[in-house]
Each structure stands twice: as C-alpha cells, then as structure tokens.
Design a protein around this motif. Structure first.
Motif, PDB file in Angstrom:
ATOM      1  N   PHE A  41       0.845  -1.200   0.000  1.00 11.66           N
ATOM      2  CA  PHE A  41       0.000   0.000   0.000  1.00 11.66           C
ATOM      3  C   PHE A  41       0.880   1.250   0.000  1.00 11.66           C
ATOM      4  CE2 PHE A  41      -3.366  -2.848   1.358  1.00 11.66           C
ATOM      5  CZ  PHE A  41      -4.520  -2.257   0.848  1.00 11.66           C
ATOM      6  N   MET A  42       1.896   1.255   0.860  1.00  8.07           N
ATOM      7  CA  MET A  42       2.761   2.426   0.978  1.00  8.07           C
ATOM      8  C   MET A  42       3.529   2.685  -0.314  1.00  8.07           C
ATOM      9  SD  MET A  42       2.233   3.648   4.009  1.00  8.07           S
ATOM     10  CE  MET A  42       0.576   3.368   3.375  1.00  8.07           C
ATOM     11  N   ALA A  43       4.031   1.624  -0.943  1.00  9.84           N
ATOM     12  CA  ALA A  43       4.757   1.791  -2.206  1.00  9.84           C
ATOM     13  C   ALA A  43       3.851   2.377  -3.290  1.00  9.84           C
ATOM     14  CB  ALA A  43       5.325   0.447  -2.654  1.00  9.84           C
ATOM     15  N   ASN A  44       2.607   1.895  -3.356  1.00  3.70           N
ATOM     16  CA  ASN A  44       1.670   2.402  -4.362  1.00  3.70           C
ATOM     17  C   ASN A  44       1.300   3.861  -4.106  1.00  3.70           C
ATOM     18  OD1 ASN A  44       1.754  -0.094  -5.481  1.00  3.70           O
ATOM     19  ND2 ASN A  44      -0.326  -0.684  -4.959  1.00  3.70           N
ATOM     20  N   MET A  45       1.098   4.206  -2.839  1.00  7.28           N
ATOM     21  CA  MET A  45       0.798   5.601  -2.510  1.00  7.28           C
ATOM     22  C   MET A  45       1.985   6.510  -2.859  1.00  7.28           C
ATOM     23  SD  MET A  45      -2.318   5.675  -1.419  1.00  7.28           S
ATOM     24  CE  MET A  45      -2.673   4.285  -2.509  1.00  7.28           C
ATOM     25  N   GLN A  50       4.139   5.992  -5.302  1.00  6.93           N
ATOM     26  CA  GLN A  50       4.123   6.158  -6.759  1.00  6.93           C
ATOM     27  C   GLN A  50       3.079   7.189  -7.176  1.00  6.93           C
ATOM     28  OE1 GLN A  50       6.139   4.895  -8.997  1.00  6.93           O
ATOM     29  NE2 GLN A  50       7.227   3.374  -7.780  1.00  6.93           N
ATOM     30  N   ALA A  51       1.909   7.134  -6.550  1.00  6.87           N
ATOM     31  CA  ALA A  51       0.842   8.091  -6.853  1.00  6.87           C
ATOM     32  C   ALA A  51       1.281   9.508  -6.511  1.00  6.87           C
ATOM     33  CB  ALA A  51      -0.429   7.729  -6.097  1.00  6.87           C
ATOM     34  N   GLY A  52       1.913   9.673  -5.351  1.00  6.42           N
ATOM     35  CA  GLY A  52       2.371  10.998  -4.931  1.00  6.42           C
ATOM     36  C   GLY A  52       3.431  11.569  -5.854  1.00  6.42           C
ATOM     37  N   GLY A  95       7.307   5.496  -0.307  1.00  4.95           N
ATOM     38  CA  GLY A  95       7.059   4.151   0.192  1.00  4.95           C
ATOM     39  C   GLY A  95       7.824   3.866   1.459  1.00  4.95           C
ATOM     40  N   ALA A  96       9.068   4.345   1.529  1.00  6.87           N
ATOM     41  CA  ALA A  96       9.907   4.102   2.705  1.00  6.87           C
ATOM     42  C   ALA A  96       9.367   4.830   3.935  1.00  6.87           C
ATOM     43  CB  ALA A  96      11.343   4.545   2.413  1.00  6.87           C
ATOM     44  N   VAL A  97       8.959   6.088   3.757  1.00  8.25           N
ATOM     45  CA  VAL A  97       8.414   6.866   4.877  1.00  8.25           C
ATOM     46  C   VAL A  97       7.129   6.219   5.391  1.00  8.25           C
ATOM     47  CG1 VAL A  97       7.385   9.084   5.537  1.00  8.25           C
ATOM     48  CG2 VAL A  97       9.484   9.033   4.169  1.00  8.25           C
ATOM     49  N   GLY A  98       6.242   5.865   4.469  1.00  9.23           N
ATOM     50  CA  GLY A  98       5.002   5.219   4.872  1.00  9.23           C
ATOM     51  C   GLY A  98       5.251   3.875   5.528  1.00  9.23           C
ATOM     52  N   ILE A 117       0.150   9.852   4.399  1.00  6.01           N
ATOM     53  CA  ILE A 117       1.548  10.097   4.771  1.00  6.01           C
ATOM     54  C   ILE A 117       2.469   9.674   3.639  1.00  6.01           C
ATOM     55  CG2 ILE A 117       3.421   9.271   6.265  1.00  6.01           C
ATOM     56  CD1 ILE A 117       1.468   9.303   8.584  1.00  6.01           C
ATOM     57  N   SER A 118       2.253   8.474   3.108  1.00  8.12           N
ATOM     58  CA  SER A 118       3.106   7.976   2.032  1.00  8.12           C
ATOM     59  C   SER A 118       2.913   8.787   0.748  1.00  8.12           C
ATOM     60  CB  SER A 118       2.799   6.501   1.781  1.00  8.12           C
ATOM     61  OG  SER A 118       3.777   5.919   0.961  1.00  8.12           O
ATOM     62  N   PHE A 119       1.660   9.132   0.436  1.00  4.86           N
ATOM     63  CA  PHE A 119       1.369   9.927  -0.758  1.00  4.86           C
ATOM     64  C   PHE A 119       2.066  11.280  -0.693  1.00  4.86           C
ATOM     65  CE2 PHE A 119      -1.141  13.089  -3.014  1.00  4.86           C
ATOM     66  CZ  PHE A 119      -1.324  12.504  -4.260  1.00  4.86           C
ATOM     67  N   ILE A 120       1.925  11.966   0.446  1.00  5.65           N
ATOM     68  CA  ILE A 120       2.503  13.311   0.593  1.00  5.65           C
ATOM     69  C   ILE A 120       4.028  13.249   0.605  1.00  5.65           C
ATOM     70  CG2 ILE A 120       2.711  15.270   2.176  1.00  5.65           C
ATOM     71  CD1 ILE A 120      -0.225  14.676   2.986  1.00  5.65           C
TER      72      ILE A 120
END
Length: 621
Positions: free
Chosen positions: A326-330, A332-334, A386-389, A429-432
C-alpha cells in the motif's frame, strides 16, 4: 471475403485437419503446429483469397491474413473438429531456477485469490461487527457467517491441491483427495491427541494441516512424479483403479511422515521470521520493505512472498508484509502527482495527473513506468514515499487482515481490524512524502512537444487534402528507442511489407503509447499487439517483438481496451523487456500503416534515436 470458403481452402492446403496438432492466431496470422510441414502446399496457399503470405518460424506454420484473422480463425474452428488451444503449452525456452519458482508460485496462487479475497472480506467485516457488538459470537447467524468466511482458509490445502495439480500437470481430483485425506476429522483428532503416532512402524509427527500452505504444495509436487511413474508401470486395463489408489497410498503417508512436518516447520519459521523482523526491527523493517517494494514488483520477486503472506494470514490472522505494498503504491501516486504539479507541458501534465489517480486506485504501472521511471528522478521520490510510509506502519504496528488483491483505495477493507485507523492515516503520509520528495528532487521536463504538435496540426490543416476516406497526418513515435527500416525486421510479414508500409523501433523502455488520437480497434488477448484507427482514418498496427504471441500475455500489461478513445501519448501497453529478452525473443517493434494503399506516400521523419511522442512518420494523400 467469404471467411468459410477461405477457412476450408486453408485447411485443405495445409494437409487437412488431420495434419494439425493445434492452431491459434495472433494479430495478423494463423499459427499452425503441423505434424508434417511438407504436406502444406505453400504456393497454392499464397493464392487463396485473403492470404497475404506464408512464414515458418519456431516450428510454426504461419498463414498471414491481416486484420481479418479473428474471423478466419473462427471459421476454421466452426468448419473443423479442431479444438481451441488451451494456452497451457509449455514454452520451449528454458528458464532459470528462480524464474521457475516464481512461475510456479504465481500459477498456483493466482487462480484461488478470488476465493481467498471474498472469504477474507467476510471475515474482516464479521470481525468489525463483533468488535462493535453488532453480533454475538454465540449466535447461529455468526456461526454460519464465520463458516462462510473461514471455510476457505480451513480447507486451504484442498484449494491449493487442485490449483497446484493443474500447474504440476497431475490429476486435480486426485490432488484434492490427498488434501482431503490429511484434513480428515479422525486423522486431525489423532494428530492432536498428544499420543505417539506411527504408520507401519514409522513415526508420524503431529502436525495440524488445516490452513497450511507449504506442506500441500510439496505433497502435490511429489504426487505429480509418483502418478506418472505409477502410470507407466500399471497395465492399461487396470489404470483407472490402481494408478490413483497406489498414488494415494504412497503420497499421503510420505506427506504425514516427512513432507508435512518439513513444510509445517518451514511455514512456521517463515511466519516467525517475518514477525520477529517487524517486532524487533522497528521502523527499519518497514522503511526497507516500503522503499524497495516497487523494485521487488519490477523483478517479479513479489510472487515469492505469496506463500508467506497467506501462511501468515491463515496462521496468525494477519500479515505484516502487505501494508508495505500500500505504501509503495501511494508513493508512486504521490510522485506522479508532483510531476503533474511541476510539468509545464499541458499534455504531459494531464497524463501525469491521470496516472496518479489510477495509482491511488491500486493500478500503478502507468504511473510507475509511464511517468516516474521515464523521468527517473520522480521514481526516487516514489521510493522515498514508500519508505516513509513503511516506517510509519512499522512504528504503529499496522497489520493486513484480509487478502483482497487490490493495494489502493479500493483495497482499504483489507486493512479492517484493530490497527485500521493507523492504516488510514498512513495512506496520505506515504502519498505526501512521495509528492514532496519528487517535487523538490525535480526532473527534466518534457518540453516543447505540445507546441510542436500544435504547430504540426495547423500545418496539416492547411496542407491536408482528402480523398473521402483518409486525411494526411503525422504519426508520433509509440516507443522510445532506435528507428529501423522494416527491411531489417527478421520476419517476412513485415520486411516484405505484406501488412503495409511503416517503420520499426528497437525499444529502450517497456512502454507503448498511442501514436495518434483515435480509437483502439483491436487488442489481442496476449497483449503483444494492438491496432488503432486515428481520427483522420489511419489504421496503425503496433506489434511488440517477433513471435511474442507465444508468451501468451506473460510479461505484458494492457492499459486500454477495444473501443477506448486515446490521445497522443496515452499509455497503451507496458512490458518487461528483460524478461522477454531472457526468454529469447527479438523485441524489435514494427509500426505498420495497414491501409497503406490509401496514401500517396509514407515518409519517415527522423532517423536514429527517437523518444515517445516525437514525430515519426508522415502520411501523404
């Protein structure tokens, strides 16, 4: 064209249907595997109405039809006793051990994911209802709903047995019988009794097989060899009874005595290892996994995690690994959203915005390959996101409760459980983080192309003349790479311009975009080729690689469907260049104008290297 007449003539001239092992079709040709190629009359076949040419490649006898090939194929199937190819034939190309392992895991688990996802969602919603006191765990309604949700997981060995049997090439019902045997209530009771157990004097280790994954995979792999061995030695008259009986009598005890305990130990240690990693590794575990998950997906290694993830969910009721996806995908979206904010190119800005939205929905390939990797630096921003999320998820202990199959906003129900609120907070968080990192790292913008396209459009409008069918226009490059003349393509269908005039490109990136604004008229099920008709009437065939139809869609991802309207630069297909090349295929990509005869001339506009959306060919009427 009379398709039935053409089909009958082709069947007769290839030596009759008794000379056909199987037949499939791709975008342009019928592909026959014949028992004897010499029985086919090539000269007469080339004179059949609708046949553009003949080619023999990779052992296949290919009859080139063109755009009408699906209709001719249908007529052949209707006018013969041939059966449609199942698509399960093994590739002639050798794979390395790691590729084989990933292929097996993917092939076994993918078919059962809908059952797991549906049952898992029911379990998740039931858990929420129980938590909020909407239902009692002693009510009959709860018991029935729990059985619906838990049945798939309890009898997981039987589902996996059937799926694994299809992959390993053994009888799926015999495999199901093996799974049923190790789950039999009396055997389960015996194994859980605490007593010393033996079978004909050999010790049996007490293992609970319900909800397990690895033991049954090992058992069916062994069964695939045992069944073939028994089948060879048993006389034909006795096969129907004794092959299955002997296989069961060998495989089930071997599973109980050796394979089962070994698989159970492996599964338990993997679950314990993942749990320990996240419980003791703290934020670093999530940071590393969240940051590298996109790279893991690119290499195909994510399939290796499937047995561990399913084992974690069935054994523990949750998993620590999937939240990182989920975090990696968010991320990429961000990162794609950052490109949309910074880009000065209006057309590219629009593409980046749309791919960011699709990534939020869990479909990351357009953003990852079409935007972030293409520009390179935004991909670094996506990894940071992705890493932060992932670090945040590890810190608060977010868990994944339901194997839902989507890792974007539609997949949020998979996170329903005690850590659900923390999970929801982690998505932005991950998106931003990905957005900010990509925005400030920056990138080299796609400049000038929209203005060039606009100027070109005005020139065309002034110079265009129409013949009532097509109009003059420019075709933009659908692939980044090096331009090659069709004469350099090692396939006579293209090199002799049987399908029409055009150019070829040897790709540098695994992305195909639309070379025109128009409608997707054809996309073959193997996704290696597609046809587009432009707004001005040009009919364009883009064929990724030679003989790549044999991959049966593997390593290709389609982002459009037949009937979709696309603009110049919209992503059509992505493909894994390294994987395709490793299997021995030539990636040269012909781009053909299939209605060539409607144009006075077709001229190339550039030589050497070309990027996507650069002017490529001009069509003059």
């Amino acid at each position: 064209m009379d398709y039935n007449k053409t089909a009958k003539e082709i069947l007769q001239l290839i030596g009759g249907e008794e000379n056909v092992q199987n037949v499939i079709h791709c975008m342009t040709r019928l592909r026959f595997n014949l028992y004897d190629n010499s029985k086919a009359d090539r000269n007469k076949l080339e004179k059949v109405l609708g046949v553009m040419g003949i080619n023999i490649s990779g052992g296949q006898f290919q009859v080139i039809i063109g755009n009408e090939v699906p209709k001719v194929y249908k007529a052949i199937m209707e006018n013969s006793n041939l059966k449609k190819d199942s698509g399960e034939k093994k590739s002639d190309h050798k794979k390395n051990l790691l590729s084989n392992i990933f292929d097996v895991i993917s092939g076994v688990f993918t078919p059962i994911l809908p059952a797991i996802a549906g049952a898992g969602l029911i379990k998740g919603l039931l858990a929420v209802a129980l938590t909020f006191g909407w239902i009692s765990n002693s009510s009959q309604t709860y018991i029935i709903l729990n059985a619906i949700g838990d049945g798939t997981f309890y009898f997981m060995p039987i589902l996996l047995a059937v799926s694994a049997a299809r992959k390993f090439g053994t009888n799926p019902y015999l495999a199901a019988a093996i799974g049923a045997a190790i789950l039999h209530p009396n055997l389960t009771q015996l194994l859980s009794s605490g007593k010393s157990i033996s079978f004909i004097g050999l010790p049996v280790t007490a293992v609970t097989y319900s909800s397990t994954v690895i033991p049954i995979l090992l058992a069916i792999w062994i069964a695939s060899y045992v069944e073939k061995w028994v089948d060879r030695i048993v006389p034909n008259a006795l096969k129907i009874i004794f092959v299955s009986a002997i296989t069961l009598l060998i495989v089930v005890p071997v599973t109980l005595i050796t394979v089962g305990p070994l698989g159970s130990i492996i599964g338990n240690w993997l679950s314990l290892g993942v749990g320990a990693l996240f419980e003791h590794g703290g934020i670093f575990a999530g940071l590393i996994l969240g940051g590298t998950w996109s790279l893991i997906i690119m290499t195909g290694m994510h399939y290796a995690f499937l047995p561990v993830i399913i084992n974690n969910i069935t054994k523990n009721g949750f998993d620590y690994l999937m939240p990182s996806m989920f975090m990696a995908n968010m991320g990429q979206a961000g990162a794609a959203f950052a490109v949309a904010l910074r880009s000065k190119n209006k057309s590219f800005k629009s593409i980046a915005m749309s791919t960011s939205i699709t990534a939020l929905m869990g479909i990351t390939e357009p953003a990852m390959y079409g935007i972030n990797m293409r520009l390179k630096k935004p991909f670094i921003g996506a990894i940071v996101g992705g890493a932060v999320g992932g670090a945040y998820y590890s810190f608060v202990g977010v868990k994944y409760y339901v194997l839902g199959g989507n890792f974007g906003l539609p997949g949020i129900p998979s996170l329903i459980g005690p850590t659900f609120l923390y999970a929801i907070i982690g998505l932005p968080i991950s998106f931003i983080a990905g957005l900010i990192a990509a925005y400030f790292i920056g990138f080299e913008d796609i400049e000038g192309q929209e203005q060039d396209a606009l100027a070109s459009s005005k020139e065309k409008e002034a110079d265009t003349k129409t013949n009532g069918i097509v109009m003059a226009e420019e075709i933009y490059s659908p692939v980044k790479g090096e331009i090659k003349p069709l004469s350099k393509v090692n396939d006579p269908t293209f090199s002799r311009e049987i399908m029409g005039k055009g150019l070829a490109i040897y790709p540098e990136e695994g992305i195909v975009v639309s070379p025109v604004s128009g409608t997707v008229t054809t996309i073959f099920k193997t996704k290696h080729a597609l046809g587009i008709t432009s707004e001005n009437g040009a009919e364009i065939l883009i064929h990724v690689g030679l003989d790549t139809v044999k991959l049966e869609g593997k390593h290709f991802t389609a982002h459009v469907r037949e009937g979709d309207f696309v603009q110049v630069g919209d992503i059509l297909v992505t493909f894994d260049m390294n994987a395709i090349k490793s299997e021995g295929y030539d990636l040269i990509t012909p781009v053909i104008i299939t209605n060539t005869d409607l144009y006075r001339s077709i001229k190339e506009m550039k030589e050497g290297k070309i990027d996507i959306r650069e002017p490529f060919m001009t069509l003059i009427v």
